[in-house]
Design an enzyme around this catalytic site. Structure first.
Site, PDB file in Angstrom:
ATOM      1  N   TYR A 215     -12.304  -1.579  -3.622  1.00 21.34           N
ATOM      2  CA  TYR A 215     -12.843  -1.827  -2.283  1.00 21.34           C
ATOM      3  C   TYR A 215     -14.372  -1.705  -2.242  1.00 21.34           C
ATOM      4  O   TYR A 215     -14.939  -1.422  -1.179  1.00 21.34           O
ATOM      5  CB  TYR A 215     -12.208  -0.870  -1.275  1.00 21.34           C
TER       6      TYR A 215
ATOM      7  N   LYS B 247       0.831  -1.201   0.000  1.00 17.38           N
ATOM      8  CA  LYS B 247       0.000   0.000   0.000  1.00 17.38           C
ATOM      9  C   LYS B 247       0.874   1.264   0.000  1.00 17.38           C
ATOM     10  O   LYS B 247       2.081   1.195   0.267  1.00 17.38           O
ATOM     11  CB  LYS B 247      -0.919  -0.027   1.232  1.00 17.38           C
TER      12      LYS B 247
ATOM     13  N   GLU C 276      -9.736  -9.649  -7.882  1.00 19.33           N
ATOM     14  CA  GLU C 276      -8.692  -8.659  -7.608  1.00 19.33           C
ATOM     15  C   GLU C 276      -7.527  -8.759  -8.598  1.00 19.33           C
ATOM     16  O   GLU C 276      -6.973  -7.744  -9.012  1.00 19.33           O
ATOM     17  CB  GLU C 276      -8.199  -8.817  -6.164  1.00 19.33           C
TER      18      GLU C 276
ATOM     19  N   ASN D 196      -1.796  -0.214   7.028  1.00 19.36           N
ATOM     20  CA  ASN D 196      -1.257  -1.494   7.490  1.00 19.36           C
ATOM     21  C   ASN D 196      -0.406  -2.194   6.428  1.00 19.36           C
ATOM     22  O   ASN D 196      -0.285  -3.408   6.404  1.00 19.36           O
ATOM     23  CB  ASN D 196      -2.390  -2.385   8.018  1.00 19.36           C
TER      24      ASN D 196
ATOM     25  N   HIS E   6      -1.951  -5.504   1.412  1.00 20.98           N
ATOM     26  CA  HIS E   6      -3.256  -6.113   1.156  1.00 20.98           C
ATOM     27  C   HIS E   6      -3.029  -7.530   0.633  1.00 20.98           C
ATOM     28  O   HIS E   6      -2.070  -7.768  -0.107  1.00 20.98           O
ATOM     29  CB  HIS E   6      -4.029  -5.313   0.094  1.00 20.98           C
TER      30      HIS E   6
HETATM   31  P1  GDP Z   1      -7.849  -6.978   5.303  1.00 23.66           P
HETATM   32  O1  GDP Z   1      -8.457  -8.051   4.423  1.00 23.66           O
HETATM   33  O2  GDP Z   1      -7.066  -7.555   6.464  1.00 23.66           O
HETATM   34  O3  GDP Z   1      -7.047  -5.952   4.542  1.00 23.66           O
HETATM   35  O4  GDP Z   1      -9.057  -6.198   6.028  1.00 23.66           O
HETATM   36  P2  GDP Z   1     -10.514  -5.718   5.543  1.00 23.66           P
HETATM   37  O5  GDP Z   1     -10.880  -6.314   4.209  1.00 23.66           O
HETATM   38  O6  GDP Z   1     -11.456  -5.919   6.679  1.00 23.66           O
HETATM   39  O7  GDP Z   1     -10.338  -4.142   5.375  1.00 23.66           O
HETATM   40  C1  GDP Z   1      -9.713  -3.596   4.249  1.00 23.66           C
HETATM   41  C2  GDP Z   1      -8.799  -2.481   4.677  1.00 23.66           C
HETATM   42  O8  GDP Z   1      -9.576  -1.425   5.236  1.00 23.66           O
HETATM   43  C3  GDP Z   1      -7.806  -2.830   5.790  1.00 23.66           C
HETATM   44  O9  GDP Z   1      -6.649  -3.486   5.356  1.00 23.66           O
HETATM   45  C4  GDP Z   1      -7.489  -1.460   6.360  1.00 23.66           C
HETATM   46  O10 GDP Z   1      -6.556  -0.742   5.521  1.00 23.66           O
HETATM   47  C5  GDP Z   1      -8.834  -0.773   6.268  1.00 23.66           C
HETATM   48  N1  GDP Z   1      -9.613  -0.902   7.517  1.00 23.66           N
HETATM   49  C6  GDP Z   1     -10.174  -2.025   8.048  1.00 23.66           C
HETATM   50  N2  GDP Z   1     -10.816  -1.749   9.194  1.00 23.66           N
HETATM   51  C7  GDP Z   1     -10.684  -0.411   9.389  1.00 23.66           C
HETATM   52  C8  GDP Z   1     -11.143   0.492  10.399  1.00 23.66           C
HETATM   53  O11 GDP Z   1     -11.818   0.121  11.372  1.00 23.66           O
HETATM   54  N3  GDP Z   1     -10.799   1.812  10.241  1.00 23.66           N
HETATM   55  C9  GDP Z   1     -10.069   2.270   9.179  1.00 23.66           C
HETATM   56  N4  GDP Z   1      -9.782   3.577   9.090  1.00 23.66           N
HETATM   57  N5  GDP Z   1      -9.626   1.452   8.219  1.00 23.66           N
HETATM   58  C10 GDP Z   1      -9.921   0.132   8.313  1.00 23.66           C
END
Ligand code: GDP
Length: 138
Positions: free
Chosen positions: A49, A9, A126, A112, A115
């Site tokens: 997303y 990212k 994707e 973080n 991805h």
């Molecule tokens: P991943 O599959 O572990 O990447 O997680 P998810 O699919 O649940 O979320 C996608 C991305 O959204 C995450 O990698 C984070 O960058 C972001 N994200 C997830 N949860 C949160 C949150 O509670 N707050 C914010 N600001 N970003 C979030």
């Protein structure tokens, strides 16, 4: 043999972590079969997303993902979807297992570093979002 999509990212690129991430693929028998650097538009990030469009963090997340260059890769290996998710660690870096990419480098639940696709169906969507067949080797 399975394939998955990886993104380093914009925070990971900005903080010069491309090498750190790729080193972990090399040492875990995960093969890179496609790779490029892109700078997503906000619309592209919103499309990527789209499953999260009702989430409260959607605008912030898609702003972040379009804030600078990112490295997108197709990874290949046995059980690579789950193995790469394990290397990444939990979404929230505070809950990520020690030694995972997110535990070692993430600074925020959103920023973080990486991805990774979470299932074969999402991996197919994707990978197709960023690459055509001619751009994937092997
Ligand atoms: P991943 O599959 O572990 O990447 O997680 P998810 O699919 O649940 O979320 C996608 C991305 O959204 C995450 O990698 C984070 O960058 C972001 N994200 C997830 N949860 C949160 C949150 O509670 N707050 C914010 N600001 N970003 C979030």
């Amino acid at each position: 043999m399975e394939r998955t999509l990886s993104i380093i990212k914009p925070d990971g690129v900005k903080r010069a972590l491309i090498g750190e991430v790729i080193k972990r693929f090399d040492s875990n028998d995960i093969k890179i079969v496609a790779m490029k650097m892109i700078h997503m538009t906000r619309t592209q990030a919103q499309g990527f997303y789209a499953v999260h469009k009702e989430r409260p963090f959607f605008d912030s997340l898609t702003d972040f993902m379009s804030s600078g260059p990112a490295v997108v890769m197709v990874l290949e290996g046995e059980n690579v979807i789950a193995r790469y998710r394990e290397l990444m660690g939990a979404t929230n870096y505070k809950e990520a297992a020690p030694g995972t990419i997110r535990a070692d480098f993430a600074t925020d639940i959103e920023k973080n570093v990486v991805h990774g696709s979470d299932a074969p169906e999402t991996a197919a969507f994707e990978i197709g979002y960023f690459f055509n067949n001619f751009e994937i080797v092997g």
